[in-house]
Design an enzyme around this catalytic site. Structure first.
Site, mmCIF file in Angstrom:
data_model
loop_
_atom_site.group_PDB
_atom_site.id
_atom_site.type_symbol
_atom_site.label_atom_id
_atom_site.label_comp_id
_atom_site.label_asym_id
_atom_site.label_seq_id
_atom_site.Cartn_x
_atom_site.Cartn_y
_atom_site.Cartn_z
ATOM 1 N N GLU A 292 0.818 -1.212 0.000
ATOM 2 C CA GLU A 292 0.000 0.000 0.000
ATOM 3 C C GLU A 292 0.855 1.266 0.000
ATOM 4 O OE1 GLU A 292 0.982 -0.761 4.237
ATOM 5 O OE2 GLU A 292 0.326 -1.981 2.567
ATOM 6 N N ASP A 334 17.546 20.255 -32.290
ATOM 7 C CA ASP A 334 17.946 21.203 -33.317
ATOM 8 C C ASP A 334 19.332 21.725 -32.962
ATOM 9 O OD1 ASP A 334 17.937 22.843 -35.489
ATOM 10 O OD2 ASP A 334 16.241 24.070 -34.867
ATOM 11 N N ASP A 602 11.924 24.658 -29.134
ATOM 12 C CA ASP A 602 11.390 25.847 -28.473
ATOM 13 C C ASP A 602 10.529 26.711 -29.376
ATOM 14 O OD1 ASP A 602 13.277 26.857 -30.166
ATOM 15 O OD2 ASP A 602 14.476 27.862 -28.637
ATOM 16 N N ASP A 606 7.856 23.250 -33.324
ATOM 17 C CA ASP A 606 8.325 22.083 -32.570
ATOM 18 C C ASP A 606 7.223 21.409 -31.760
ATOM 19 O OD1 ASP A 606 11.009 22.290 -33.404
ATOM 20 O OD2 ASP A 606 11.382 23.858 -31.922
ATOM 21 N N ASN A 670 7.752 -13.715 3.409
ATOM 22 C CA ASN A 670 6.753 -13.810 4.471
ATOM 23 C C ASN A 670 5.584 -14.712 4.086
ATOM 24 O OD1 ASN A 670 8.052 -12.223 6.355
ATOM 25 N ND2 ASN A 670 7.070 -10.323 5.683
ATOM 26 N N ASN A 695 4.084 -3.935 10.127
ATOM 27 C CA ASN A 695 3.934 -3.271 8.831
ATOM 28 C C ASN A 695 4.142 -1.761 8.950
ATOM 29 O OD1 ASN A 695 3.101 -3.261 5.981
ATOM 30 N ND2 ASN A 695 1.328 -2.150 6.740
ATOM 31 N N ASP A 699 7.079 0.276 7.093
ATOM 32 C CA ASP A 699 6.776 1.367 6.171
ATOM 33 C C ASP A 699 7.504 2.645 6.573
ATOM 34 O OD1 ASP A 699 5.176 -0.209 4.636
ATOM 35 O OD2 ASP A 699 3.268 0.578 5.374
#
Length: 853
Positions: A292, A334, A602, A606, A670, A695, A699
């Site tokens: 998650e 270019d 630019d 383009d 796991n 967990n 995290d």
């Protein structure tokens, strides 16, 4: 289904008298006041065809609880509380809340930072406010605003023209018509049958090709024609390979998790264990094994990379561009301003005999001074030369009558001017095109003479010689027209009198040689797409030490099929005399051959190529249409900055990959461990609260990954999202993690004779320690002692491992069902963790030696 352009109902502003339009908008040519404009913006909303649907913070926060697994878990723990286990419900709710808050804060901060960066390079418009001209973001415009437009601008809303001078607009985004349409300011224009015929109106999303205008805003946002048909015109960009890969990984882990949870739940039910505890354990396991945190890690890592680039004056408009620029292996660009200084100087003016001549310059100056389109650097050089040399022609006697603006198919601009009743068409453009359109040339005595084959060859040789000297060249030609001619069109550009050449120099940029070499060392090939000639481009490449494998001209490209073009691509470095459509075609062909392609541009021409590239790169001084199309904006027009962006993109993807490798290997391990434990243990291997706490701490330890360092050798070549490699890594290293879990089971049951509480505590500590500390192995292909992690990542990992070991010894231990292990457990834990990390390092080296090449 959205209405088409043809079916869009005509608006009153398209044909009403101009004073009636201004009255209906309660506006005037002086514009609005700031207070009135703010009131209208609150009433009409932002000037965006599809307003952003960013949710309020509290709605976004609550939406994170909509995860079905979380809801079922809270419901199950609520049932547990009803049966008397209130503490379990409270702890589960607190742990879930902390996890959601961690995710919410990190991702929200990252998104806010990126949005702030985007605003710095937003397209802006010139608006009259409080009687003075101001520059405002397009989304702040309101009906009644007076805007000023010039060549290269995007039309910011649906507008009615107040004034217009030689105004030509590209409406291809609405009509599909490639040729510019002339617009005129009329007090009462005729009622048009469809939008494309509304000659006194401008429409949002179109762009100004030539001329200038002042207009009043009539409709904004979703009320514009573009807004009403935006469902068919604006499509969501297709997901990148990175986004697809991350999504597939998430679904894969989710499927494996569901299988494991069902297996564990079934085993517990068959063994007649308490069904409510078994359900809560299975659900907590699902929450723990589901990645998650992956969306947050991806967003934060990409945003962190974007913010690092911002310090180098590179603004990332779309986060997906971070992956693409890291994966880029071909950069098309270019010459002007990227490889050269863009400081173009006029150095020579040659007549048809090859001598220095004043007449070609005078005619070119007249053409450039009267031109109202988007002036090129060559036009600026012509005007600057006249001012610097005090050789400015006297144009007082000349009057402009009409103009055919420049376009990239014709490669020329024509101006009709009058002097004393005589009218002269002056054409300036590509020498080979003007030579083809000329039937005569200006002789040495000032009279024109027939242009025979011998003279054509001499003029062409003159042009080629200039190219070999590294000079860009323009040609000038003329044609007398009758005194009554007021307007000209493309058909008049024939039977011209060739007048001569103008030669320009644009020296290579001092930093370009090193930047080209750095990109080459990093695995990025440079392809030059230019409207210039082969000779000029070869001269520049020699100065930059850029090897040329092959050259293709636009004329040759026009004759190739798509298959033939793809076959030739690997052998061509330079594409000369190519049009905007041909640039786009080359980019698409490169992508079809499996390359990740960037394009630097630019100009107005383009935009299509910037859209076609995987990575569109422009500069802050670019035209509106180019900036809008680009995903990355450079505040400095320098190729060396692009190399820095490439390295940052690679660093970003590699850091995301670290989290995925961590999550995949530990989660898969796991799964094996949980499945094995469910088969032979008479109790749950961990309580639901312990799984959730495990967990949460894991995290938290991973939030330092976006800041981690990456070795130079890992940045030396393009980095692609490699899902097959990740899956192999999961299948190889996951069982190693499970092996030490089973070893821990043996130690706890047979050496320490652990009861239920001690077993759950021992595995909680061992599982978290191994999951967290393995980041030091996985984060680098080097030996871990030869690579230094970011202090934040190292600190979080070590602190989490220490917290896991010490938590059973604190007063909080009973809250989570933990007990104090004996000292022997910690001794064995230290040995097991060291052995696991050593084995993981060995497996990692063998894996990358076998699969990373």
């Amino acid at each position: 289904m959205p209405p088409s352009l043809e079916s869009a109902a005509p608006q009153p502003s398209w044909s009403q008298p101009l004073d009636a339009v201004l009255a209906s908008l309660a506006s005037s040519p002086a514009g609005l006041g700031s207070g009135e404009a703010e009131d209208r913006r609150r009433r009409w909303g932002p000037n965006q065809p599809v307003p952003p649907r960013r949710r309020r913070a509290w709605v976004d926060f609550l939406a994170r609880f909509a995860n079905p697994l979380v809801l079922i878990l809270l419901f199950a723990s609520g049932l547990s509380a009803v049966t008397g286990n209130t503490s379990s419900f409270i702890i589960v709710a607190i742990v879930v809340l902390l996890s959601v808050v961690l995710d919410f804060i990190q991702e929200r901060q990252a998104e806010a930072a990126v949005e702030a960066l985007r605003r710095t390079v937003a397209v802006r418009a010139q608006v009259l406010r409080d009687g003075a001209e101001a520059t405002l973001p397009l989304d702040q415009l309101v009906p009644g605003d007076i805007v000023r437009l010039s060549a290269g601008d995007l039309v910011p809303a649906d507008c009615r023209l107040l004034q217009a001078r030689d105004l030509f607009v590209n409406q291809a985004v609405l009509t599909g018509e490639a040729y510019p349409v002339e617009k005129r300011a009329e007090h009462t224009p005729p009622a048009p049958a469809m939008a494309g015929e509304a000659t006194a109106c401008l429409f949002m999303g179109t762009s100004v090709i030539a001329g200038s205008a002042t207009a009043v805003v009539c409709q904004t946002g979703a009320a514009t024609l573009f807004g009403r048909i935006s469902g068919s015109l604006r499509s969501v960009p297709p997901p990148t390979a990175f986004e697809i890969g991350v999504r597939r990984f998430g679904f894969l882990i989710l499927r494996l998790t569901i299988f494991l949870v069902l297996f564990v739940l079934t085993v517990n039910v068959l063994f007649h264990r308490p069904w409510l505890d078994s359900l809560m354990f299975a659900l907590a396991l699902a929450v723990g094994l589901t990645p998650e945190l992956l969306p947050m890690i991806v967003t934060v890592t990409l945003a962190r990379g974007a913010m690092r680039l911002a310090k180098r004056r590179v603004i990332v408009k779309r986060l997906a561009s971070m992956h693409n620029v890291g994966a880029m292996d071909v950069l098309c660009t270019d010459k002007t301003g990227t490889l050269t200084e863009a400081n173009i100087r006029l150095v020579r003016t040659l007549d048809c005999q090859g001598n220095e001549g004043r007449r070609p310059f005078d005619l070119a100056y007249l053409n450039s001074r009267f031109e109202t389109g988007l002036r090129s650097p060559l036009d600026e050089a012509i005007l600057a030369y006249g001012d610097a040399a005090q050789a400015t022609p006297d144009l007082a006697a000349w009057r402009k009558c009409d103009e055919v603006p420049f376009d990239f198919e014709r490669r020329r601009v024509s101006v009709l001017a009058e002097n004393g009743g005589e009218r002269l068409l002056v054409v300036k453009g590509a020498p080979e095109d003007l030579l083809r359109l000329s039937g005569r040339y200006r002789g040495a005595g000032g009279d024109d003479a027939p242009l025979d084959d011998d003279m054509r060859a001499r003029l062409d040789a003159q042009f080629q010689d200039l190219g070999r000297e590294g000079c860009r060249a323009l040609a000038v030609a003329t044609k007398p027209l009758p005194p009554d001619r007021e307007h000209i069109d493309r058909a008049d550009e024939c039977d011209l009198v060739f007048e001569g050449h103008l030669a320009f120099l644009d020296p290579p940029k001092a930093s370009a040689t090193a930047a080209v070499a750095a990109l080459a060392r990093s695995g990025v090939a440079i392809k030059i797409l230019t409207g210039d000639t082969e000779a000029v481009t070869r001269h520049l490449c020699a100065q930059l030490d850029l090897p040329i494998r092959g050259v293709m001209t636009g004329e040759e490209l026009r004759t190739l099929s798509e298959d033939a073009l793809r076959a030739r691509l690997p052998h061509v470095t330079v594409f000369c005399r190519v049009t905007p459509q041909q640039k786009e075609r080359v980019l698409l062909a490169c992508r079809q051959t499996g390359h990740v392609v960037g394009f630097m541009g630019d100009g107005v021409n383009d935009a299509s190529a910037l859209h076609a590239a995987d990575v569109g790169i422009s500069v802050d001084s670019a035209t509106d249409v180019a900036k809008e199309a680009a995903g990355i904006i450079l505040l400095d027009h320098d190729l060396s900055v692009v190399h820095e962006a490439v390295l940052e993109g690679r660093r970003t993807v590699l850091n995301v990959t670290k989290y995925v490798l961590m999550g995949s290997s530990s989660n898969f391990g796991n799964m094996f461990s949980m499945a094995g434990a469910a088969l032979f243990l008479p109790f749950l291997p961990m309580t639901p609260v312990q799984v959730l706490l495990n967990n949460l701490l894991y995290d938290a330890s991973e939030t330092g990954i976006p800041f981690d360092n990456v070795e130079e050798e890992a940045l030396a070549r393009p980095v692609h999202w490699n899902l097959p490699l990740i899956l192999r890594f999961m299948l190889v290293l996951g069982p190693v993690s499970s092996l030490f879990d089973f070893l821990t089971f043996y130690v706890l049951l047979h050496l320490l004779h652990a009861d239920e509480a001690l077993f759950q505590t021992g595995w909680f500590v061992e599982s978290l320690a191994t999951q967290v500390l393995v980041i030091f192995i996985i984060r680098t292909p080097r030996a871990p002692w030869r690579s230094h992690p970011h202090p934040m990542l190292a600190g979080l990992a070590l602190a989490t491992a220490a917290l896991a070991a010490l938590l059973p010894l604190t007063p909080l231990a009973p809250v989570f069902g933990l007990v104090a292990p004996p000292p022997l457990f910690y001794l064995l834990l230290g040995a097991a963790v060291l052995a696991y990390l050593a084995l993981a390092e060995g497996v990692k080296r063998l894996f990358f030696r076998r699969f990373s090449s």
